[in-house]
Design a protein around this motif. Structure first.
Motif, PDB file in Angstrom:
ATOM      1  N   HIS A 104       0.845  -1.192   0.000  1.00 29.15           N
ATOM      2  CA  HIS A 104       0.000   0.000   0.000  1.00 29.15           C
ATOM      3  C   HIS A 104       0.879   1.240   0.000  1.00 29.15           C
ATOM      4  CE1 HIS A 104      -3.585  -2.386   0.871  1.00 29.15           C
ATOM      5  NE2 HIS A 104      -2.800  -3.088   1.654  1.00 29.15           N
ATOM      6  N   GLY A 105       0.733   2.058  -1.016  1.00 29.47           N
ATOM      7  CA  GLY A 105       1.470   3.314  -1.100  1.00 29.47           C
ATOM      8  C   GLY A 105       0.618   4.474  -0.608  1.00 29.47           C
ATOM      9  N   GLU A 106       1.104   5.663  -0.845  1.00 31.41           N
ATOM     10  CA  GLU A 106       0.363   6.861  -0.443  1.00 31.41           C
ATOM     11  C   GLU A 106      -0.846   7.058  -1.355  1.00 31.41           C
ATOM     12  OE1 GLU A 106       2.651  10.429   0.206  1.00 31.41           O
ATOM     13  OE2 GLU A 106       4.467   9.214   0.456  1.00 31.41           O
ATOM     14  N   ARG A 107      -1.897   7.571  -0.804  1.00 30.71           N
ATOM     15  CA  ARG A 107      -3.127   7.829  -1.553  1.00 30.71           C
ATOM     16  C   ARG A 107      -2.814   8.734  -2.743  1.00 30.71           C
ATOM     17  NH1 ARG A 107      -7.730   6.660  -0.879  1.00 30.71           N
ATOM     18  NH2 ARG A 107      -8.933   6.789   0.991  1.00 30.71           N
ATOM     19  N   GLN A 109      -0.947   8.045  -5.281  1.00 26.83           N
ATOM     20  CA  GLN A 109       0.407   7.858  -5.805  1.00 26.83           C
ATOM     21  C   GLN A 109       0.630   6.453  -6.368  1.00 26.83           C
ATOM     22  OE1 GLN A 109       2.749  10.371  -5.990  1.00 26.83           O
ATOM     23  NE2 GLN A 109       0.960  11.581  -5.409  1.00 26.83           N
ATOM     24  N   LEU A 110      -0.444   5.824  -6.853  1.00 24.11           N
ATOM     25  CA  LEU A 110      -0.329   4.453  -7.363  1.00 24.11           C
ATOM     26  C   LEU A 110       0.670   4.350  -8.506  1.00 24.11           C
ATOM     27  CD1 LEU A 110      -1.126   1.503  -7.368  1.00 24.11           C
ATOM     28  CD2 LEU A 110      -3.127   2.107  -8.761  1.00 24.11           C
ATOM     29  N   GLU A 111       0.607   5.246  -9.466  1.00 18.79           N
ATOM     30  CA  GLU A 111       1.516   5.168 -10.619  1.00 18.79           C
ATOM     31  C   GLU A 111       2.970   5.298 -10.174  1.00 18.79           C
ATOM     32  OE1 GLU A 111       2.822   4.374 -14.301  1.00 18.79           O
ATOM     33  OE2 GLU A 111       0.757   4.175 -13.620  1.00 18.79           O
ATOM     34  N   ALA A 112       3.244   6.181  -9.241  1.00 13.54           N
ATOM     35  CA  ALA A 112       4.612   6.347  -8.739  1.00 13.54           C
ATOM     36  C   ALA A 112       5.091   5.081  -8.032  1.00 13.54           C
ATOM     37  CB  ALA A 112       4.698   7.551  -7.797  1.00 13.54           C
ATOM     38  N   LEU A 113       4.206   4.456  -7.250  1.00 14.26           N
ATOM     39  CA  LEU A 113       4.558   3.210  -6.560  1.00 14.26           C
ATOM     40  C   LEU A 113       4.856   2.110  -7.565  1.00 14.26           C
ATOM     41  CD1 LEU A 113       4.780   1.349  -4.075  1.00 14.26           C
ATOM     42  CD2 LEU A 113       2.285   1.065  -4.201  1.00 14.26           C
ATOM     43  N   VAL A 114       3.985   1.939  -8.547  1.00 18.04           N
ATOM     44  CA  VAL A 114       4.158   0.881  -9.547  1.00 18.04           C
ATOM     45  C   VAL A 114       5.435   1.109 -10.355  1.00 18.04           C
ATOM     46  CG1 VAL A 114       3.141  -0.109 -11.643  1.00 18.04           C
ATOM     47  CG2 VAL A 114       1.710   0.296  -9.634  1.00 18.04           C
ATOM     48  N   THR A 115       5.703   2.335 -10.715  1.00 17.12           N
ATOM     49  CA  THR A 115       6.925   2.657 -11.459  1.00 17.12           C
ATOM     50  C   THR A 115       8.171   2.343 -10.622  1.00 17.12           C
ATOM     51  OG1 THR A 115       5.770   4.336 -12.747  1.00 17.12           O
ATOM     52  CG2 THR A 115       8.174   4.531 -12.628  1.00 17.12           C
ATOM     53  N   GLN A 130     -11.865  -0.985  -9.119  1.00 20.10           N
ATOM     54  CA  GLN A 130     -13.176  -1.396  -8.639  1.00 20.10           C
ATOM     55  C   GLN A 130     -13.928  -0.222  -8.000  1.00 20.10           C
ATOM     56  OE1 GLN A 130     -14.321  -4.555  -9.163  1.00 20.10           O
ATOM     57  NE2 GLN A 130     -12.418  -4.956 -10.250  1.00 20.10           N
ATOM     58  N   GLY A 131     -13.572   0.991  -8.424  1.00 18.18           N
ATOM     59  CA  GLY A 131     -14.250   2.174  -7.901  1.00 18.18           C
ATOM     60  C   GLY A 131     -14.066   2.305  -6.402  1.00 18.18           C
ATOM     61  N   PRO A 132     -15.165   2.401  -5.642  1.00 22.51           N
ATOM     62  CA  PRO A 132     -15.055   2.580  -4.202  1.00 22.51           C
ATOM     63  C   PRO A 132     -14.395   1.394  -3.489  1.00 22.51           C
ATOM     64  CG  PRO A 132     -17.358   2.778  -4.927  1.00 22.51           C
ATOM     65  CD  PRO A 132     -16.538   2.449  -6.124  1.00 22.51           C
ATOM     66  N   ALA A 133     -14.396   0.221  -4.115  1.00 19.59           N
ATOM     67  CA  ALA A 133     -13.790  -0.965  -3.492  1.00 19.59           C
ATOM     68  C   ALA A 133     -12.271  -0.959  -3.604  1.00 19.59           C
ATOM     69  CB  ALA A 133     -14.344  -2.236  -4.127  1.00 19.59           C
ATOM     70  N   GLY A 134     -11.696  -0.131  -4.479  1.00 24.89           N
ATOM     71  CA  GLY A 134     -10.248  -0.045  -4.572  1.00 24.89           C
ATOM     72  C   GLY A 134      -9.728   0.006  -5.992  1.00 24.89           C
ATOM     73  N   HIS A 135      -8.493   0.437  -6.098  1.00 28.77           N
ATOM     74  CA  HIS A 135      -7.779   0.559  -7.368  1.00 28.77           C
ATOM     75  C   HIS A 135      -6.370   0.027  -7.120  1.00 28.77           C
ATOM     76  CE1 HIS A 135      -5.971   3.459 -10.595  1.00 28.77           C
ATOM     77  NE2 HIS A 135      -6.100   2.242 -11.054  1.00 28.77           N
ATOM     78  N   TRP A 136      -5.945  -0.958  -7.895  1.00 24.55           N
ATOM     79  CA  TRP A 136      -4.649  -1.570  -7.677  1.00 24.55           C
ATOM     80  C   TRP A 136      -4.107  -2.172  -8.962  1.00 24.55           C
ATOM     81  CZ3 TRP A 136      -9.263  -3.628  -6.033  1.00 24.55           C
ATOM     82  CH2 TRP A 136      -9.594  -4.900  -6.490  1.00 24.55           C
ATOM     83  N   TRP A 137      -2.818  -2.515  -8.920  1.00 22.66           N
ATOM     84  CA  TRP A 137      -2.159  -3.243 -10.005  1.00 22.66           C
ATOM     85  C   TRP A 137      -1.784  -4.623  -9.488  1.00 22.66           C
ATOM     86  CZ3 TRP A 137      -1.028  -2.938 -15.086  1.00 22.66           C
ATOM     87  CH2 TRP A 137      -1.284  -1.724 -15.726  1.00 22.66           C
ATOM     88  N   ILE A 138      -2.058  -5.655 -10.268  1.00 22.30           N
ATOM     89  CA  ILE A 138      -1.518  -6.984 -10.019  1.00 22.30           C
ATOM     90  C   ILE A 138      -0.156  -6.990 -10.689  1.00 22.30           C
ATOM     91  CG2 ILE A 138      -1.782  -9.457 -10.417  1.00 22.30           C
ATOM     92  CD1 ILE A 138      -4.865  -8.850 -10.575  1.00 22.30           C
ATOM     93  N   MET A 139       0.859  -7.398  -9.933  1.00 22.99           N
ATOM     94  CA  MET A 139       2.232  -7.359 -10.433  1.00 22.99           C
ATOM     95  C   MET A 139       2.920  -8.694 -10.160  1.00 22.99           C
ATOM     96  SD  MET A 139       3.371  -3.487  -9.378  1.00 22.99           S
ATOM     97  CE  MET A 139       4.648  -3.437 -10.662  1.00 22.99           C
ATOM     98  N   PHE A 147       1.780 -10.233  -6.670  1.00 22.91           N
ATOM     99  CA  PHE A 147       1.510  -9.353  -5.540  1.00 22.91           C
ATOM    100  C   PHE A 147       0.719  -8.178  -6.059  1.00 22.91           C
ATOM    101  CE2 PHE A 147       5.431  -7.555  -7.192  1.00 22.91           C
ATOM    102  CZ  PHE A 147       5.329  -6.190  -6.978  1.00 22.91           C
ATOM    103  N   CYS A 148       0.138  -7.411  -5.164  1.00 24.00           N
ATOM    104  CA  CYS A 148      -0.653  -6.259  -5.574  1.00 24.00           C
ATOM    105  C   CYS A 148      -0.042  -4.977  -5.045  1.00 24.00           C
ATOM    106  CB  CYS A 148      -2.089  -6.371  -5.069  1.00 24.00           C
ATOM    107  SG  CYS A 148      -2.993  -7.734  -5.830  1.00 24.00           S
ATOM    108  N   ALA A 149      -0.141  -3.923  -5.841  1.00 22.16           N
ATOM    109  CA  ALA A 149       0.286  -2.582  -5.442  1.00 22.16           C
ATOM    110  C   ALA A 149      -0.959  -1.700  -5.488  1.00 22.16           C
ATOM    111  CB  ALA A 149       1.355  -2.054  -6.384  1.00 22.16           C
ATOM    112  N   SER A 150      -1.224  -1.023  -4.375  1.00 22.46           N
ATOM    113  CA  SER A 150      -2.416  -0.169  -4.333  1.00 22.46           C
ATOM    114  C   SER A 150      -2.105   1.150  -3.655  1.00 22.46           C
ATOM    115  CB  SER A 150      -3.553  -0.867  -3.597  1.00 22.46           C
ATOM    116  OG  SER A 150      -3.229  -1.086  -2.252  1.00 22.46           O
TER     117      SER A 150
END
Length: 150
Positions: A104-107, A109-115, A130-139, A147-150
């Motif tokens: 879990h990264g900073e709110r 800042q998902l693209e920065a975390l994934v990069t 998934q909208g209100p349920a969350g936004h993440w990358w499967i990596m 693993f997931c990055a969110s």
């Protein structure tokens, strides 16, 4: 009484995986040099059980990372809290993980975390929004573990 635990992860190269996950989670790579030296001096550890990695002695086939704020044994540098232990196994990973780590990264800042994770050797598989349920990358980590990055 609560029980202590660590997450043990099978790997092809324990030291490479420990390097990746220490950097990805901003954990501390355990330095077992003093323990290895003590065991070697006492004749309890044969030379073939020792490896040098990044200038430090360690155990062949095993490497661990720990949370930098958690307690640890000063004589061995082994973590006593949140800890991942990587152990080498002969067979390759062949199917989907039954357990995975979420980073879990900073709110916002998902693209920065994934990069950043890609720069460490991870690769993107699929973006999930998934909208209100969350936004993440499967990596995938360098050995193909999901693993997931969110």
């Amino acid at each position: 009484m609560t029980l202590g635990w660590k997450l043990v992860i099978d790997s092809e190269n324990a030291h490479r995986q420990a390097d990746f996950w220490a950097a990805a989670l901003e954990y501390r790579r355990e330095d077992n040099s003093r323990l290895v030296e003590r065991l070697r001096a006492a004749g309890q550890l044969p030379p073939e059980a020792v490896v040098e990695h990044q200038g430090r002695l360690g155990f062949r086939g095993f490497a661990a990372v720990r949370h930098p704020d958690d307690p640890f044994d000063e004589a061995s540098d082994i973590g006593l809290g949140r800890r991942l232990l990587f152990q080498e196994v002969p067979e390759p990973k062949t199917v989907k993980n039954r357990l995975h780590i979420d980073i879990h990264g900073e709110r916002g800042q998902l693209e920065a975390l994934v990069t950043r994770l890609e720069g460490l050797g991870a690769s993107r598989v699929r973006e999930e929004n998934q909208g209100p349920a969350g936004h993440w990358w499967i990596m995938l980590d360098p050995e193909g573990n999901e693993f997931c990055a969110s």
